[in-house]
Scaffold this motif. Structure first.
Motif, mmCIF file in Angstrom:
data_model
loop_
_atom_site.group_PDB
_atom_site.id
_atom_site.type_symbol
_atom_site.label_atom_id
_atom_site.label_comp_id
_atom_site.label_asym_id
_atom_site.label_seq_id
_atom_site.Cartn_x
_atom_site.Cartn_y
_atom_site.Cartn_z
ATOM 1 N N LEU A 161 0.821 -1.203 0.000
ATOM 2 C CA LEU A 161 0.000 0.000 0.000
ATOM 3 C C LEU A 161 0.861 1.262 0.000
ATOM 4 C CD1 LEU A 161 -2.721 -1.021 2.590
ATOM 5 C CD2 LEU A 161 -3.038 -0.764 0.128
ATOM 6 N N GLN A 162 1.917 1.236 0.812
ATOM 7 C CA GLN A 162 2.771 2.418 0.930
ATOM 8 C C GLN A 162 3.532 2.721 -0.343
ATOM 9 O OE1 GLN A 162 5.046 1.288 4.374
ATOM 10 N NE2 GLN A 162 3.753 2.491 5.762
ATOM 11 N N ASP A 163 3.725 1.726 -1.164
ATOM 12 C CA ASP A 163 4.432 1.935 -2.420
ATOM 13 C C ASP A 163 3.574 2.651 -3.460
ATOM 14 O OD1 ASP A 163 6.700 0.770 -1.441
ATOM 15 O OD2 ASP A 163 6.280 -1.221 -2.277
ATOM 16 N N GLN A 164 2.284 2.790 -3.190
ATOM 17 C CA GLN A 164 1.390 3.437 -4.135
ATOM 18 C C GLN A 164 1.434 4.962 -3.959
ATOM 19 O OE1 GLN A 164 -0.298 1.591 -6.505
ATOM 20 N NE2 GLN A 164 0.999 -0.005 -5.594
ATOM 21 N N ASP A 165 1.393 5.701 -5.082
ATOM 22 C CA ASP A 165 1.407 7.162 -5.005
ATOM 23 C C ASP A 165 0.235 7.707 -4.202
ATOM 24 O OD1 ASP A 165 3.722 7.361 -6.450
ATOM 25 O OD2 ASP A 165 2.713 7.674 -8.374
ATOM 26 N N SER A 166 -0.892 7.023 -4.262
ATOM 27 C CA SER A 166 -2.079 7.499 -3.558
ATOM 28 C C SER A 166 -1.884 7.546 -2.051
ATOM 29 C CB SER A 166 -3.283 6.601 -3.886
ATOM 30 O OG SER A 166 -3.021 5.261 -3.492
ATOM 31 N N TYR A 167 -0.926 6.764 -1.516
ATOM 32 C CA TYR A 167 -0.708 6.711 -0.082
ATOM 33 C C TYR A 167 0.102 7.918 0.416
ATOM 34 C CZ TYR A 167 0.526 4.813 4.510
ATOM 35 O OH TYR A 167 0.684 4.634 5.854
ATOM 36 N N LYS A 168 0.832 8.553 -0.489
ATOM 37 C CA LYS A 168 1.689 9.668 -0.073
ATOM 38 C C LYS A 168 0.843 10.835 0.427
ATOM 39 C CE LYS A 168 5.246 8.697 -3.585
ATOM 40 N NZ LYS A 168 5.919 9.232 -4.798
ATOM 41 N N LEU A 169 1.383 11.554 1.401
ATOM 42 C CA LEU A 169 0.737 12.783 1.835
ATOM 43 C C LEU A 169 0.691 13.748 0.651
ATOM 44 C CD1 LEU A 169 2.499 13.192 5.272
ATOM 45 C CD2 LEU A 169 0.054 12.794 4.929
ATOM 46 N N ALA A 170 -0.425 14.407 0.468
ATOM 47 C CA ALA A 170 -0.615 15.245 -0.713
ATOM 48 C C ALA A 170 0.481 16.300 -0.844
ATOM 49 C CB ALA A 170 -1.988 15.914 -0.665
ATOM 50 N N PHE A 171 0.848 16.953 0.266
ATOM 51 C CA PHE A 171 1.844 18.020 0.194
ATOM 52 C C PHE A 171 3.262 17.495 0.036
ATOM 53 C CE2 PHE A 171 0.886 17.365 4.744
ATOM 54 C CZ PHE A 171 2.133 16.984 5.208
ATOM 55 N N ALA A 172 3.438 16.158 0.163
ATOM 56 C CA ALA A 172 4.754 15.545 -0.010
ATOM 57 C C ALA A 172 4.850 14.758 -1.315
ATOM 58 C CB ALA A 172 5.074 14.621 1.172
ATOM 59 N N ASP A 173 3.836 14.879 -2.151
ATOM 60 C CA ASP A 173 3.777 14.135 -3.412
ATOM 61 C C ASP A 173 4.061 15.106 -4.557
ATOM 62 O OD1 ASP A 173 3.209 12.644 -5.647
ATOM 63 O OD2 ASP A 173 1.337 11.819 -4.880
ATOM 64 N N ASN A 174 5.314 15.141 -5.002
ATOM 65 C CA ASN A 174 5.706 16.104 -6.031
ATOM 66 C C ASN A 174 4.983 15.873 -7.348
ATOM 67 O OD1 ASN A 174 7.460 17.603 -4.444
ATOM 68 N ND2 ASN A 174 9.219 16.321 -4.923
ATOM 69 N N ASP A 175 4.798 14.612 -7.721
ATOM 70 C CA ASP A 175 4.101 14.326 -8.979
ATOM 71 C C ASP A 175 2.673 14.874 -8.946
ATOM 72 O OD1 ASP A 175 6.301 13.064 -10.071
ATOM 73 O OD2 ASP A 175 5.701 11.076 -9.371
ATOM 74 N N PHE A 176 2.043 14.759 -7.784
ATOM 75 C CA PHE A 176 0.693 15.295 -7.622
ATOM 76 C C PHE A 176 0.693 16.820 -7.728
ATOM 77 C CE2 PHE A 176 -2.389 17.008 -4.457
ATOM 78 C CZ PHE A 176 -3.558 16.712 -5.144
#
Length: 297
Positions: free
Chosen positions: A25-40
């Motif tokens: 689950l943690q390997d998925q981009d969706s799990y990253k905190l929004a403000f720490a997800d550069n791609d997002f």
């Protein structure tokens, strides 16, 4: 005994099984905190968020350090420091002496001569900023901090003058196709980088108590006329707008013709002042705010 019917199978999930499941689950981009997800954050739909962040970061830093009043120094990034221009001219002269008929070397020599002449603007920017910073060091009640575009040329000279006077200064760099590196004279905690020109220009003018424009190209003209437009339309309070080297600016722009043709009012010409020495440029600001008598608001 057979456990075919799972009668005796382990009841709880093992730690290893839980770790493996969580890891997936943690390997998925969706799990990253929004403000720490550069791609997002880099998505087109998040442009308004990036604009807000780009405004807020310098705003908060400058507020935290109590920066309230600045003098903006604009001008060409292409002007060289006098010492560099002199070195370049000597090298070009030596090369031309060996091959006097070489057209490319003749052109390089003429360019080096022009660069040495224009290095006077670098020196003037440096001296002006040193005067401002020396005043600010002595008079905290009317302190003004130099702010530049953070790059080379006139910008570098402005930050350099502030440093030479023992003061701090601000640099607002911009990401460009040909990378603009910050000059080494900016106070490190006031060295900012921008993607959006619009937000950068807001920070130039938000605390500006004066603007000094040295000769420059499209970027300088863009910043100058945006400032004049904001003042003319009363979107911003009037501040001294000083054009350095009257002969240069009058050759470049016929301000009087704009008034004569009714494209601006005659009163708009009063928004512009000219100076031909660093001392005169600083005196115009000093007199406008009556710094010898009163504090800045």
């Amino acid at each position: 005994m057979s456990d075919a019917h799972n009668l005796y199978k382990r009841h709880f999930t093992s730690a290893e099984e839980s770790r493996a499941a969580i890891s997936k689950l943690q390997d998925q981009d969706s799990y990253k905190l929004a403000f720490a997800d550069n791609d997002f954050l880099m998505q087109d739909d998040l442009r308004h968020v990036r604009l807000q962040l780009e405004y807020l970061k310098p705003q908060l830093v400058l507020e935290q350090h109590g920066v309230k009043a600045t003098i903006v120094v604009f001008g060409s990034a292409r002007f060289l420091a006098p010492e560099q221009a002199q070195t370049n001219l000597l090298q070009a002269e030596q090369a031309l002496t060996k091959e006097p008929d070489n057209m490319a070397l003749q052109q390089a020599f003429k360019l080096a001569q022009r660069n040495l002449k224009n290095s006077e603007y670098y020196l003037a920017s440096q001296q002006f900023s040193q005067l401002v910073t020396e005043h600010s060091n002595k008079h905290q009640d009317s302190a003004l901090m130099i702010i530049s575009g953070g790059g080379p040329g006139v910008m570098e000279a402005a930050n350099r003058g502030a440093m030479a006077a023992g003061g701090e200064s601000i640099g607002l760099n911009i990401v460009l196709p040909k990378e603009q590196n910050p000059n080494p004279y900016i106070t490190p905690h006031f060295c900012f980088q921008f993607h959006y020109f619009a937000i950068r220009k807001m920070h130039f003018l938000q605390r500006a108590r004066a603007l000094v424009a040295f000769p420059g190209g499209f970027g300088t003209l863009d910043e100058l006329f945006e400032t004049l437009t904001l003042i003319q339309t009363k979107k911003a309070e009037r501040v001294p707008v000083i054009l350095y080297d009257k002969a240069f600016w009058q050759r470049l722009i016929n301000f009087d013709m704009l008034a004569e043709e009714g494209l601006i009012s005659p009163q708009d010409l009063e928004l512009i002042q000219f100076a031909d020495t660093p001392e005169h440029a600083w005196q115009l600001i000093y007199d406008y705010y009556q710094l010898g008598q009163a504090q800045l608001d």
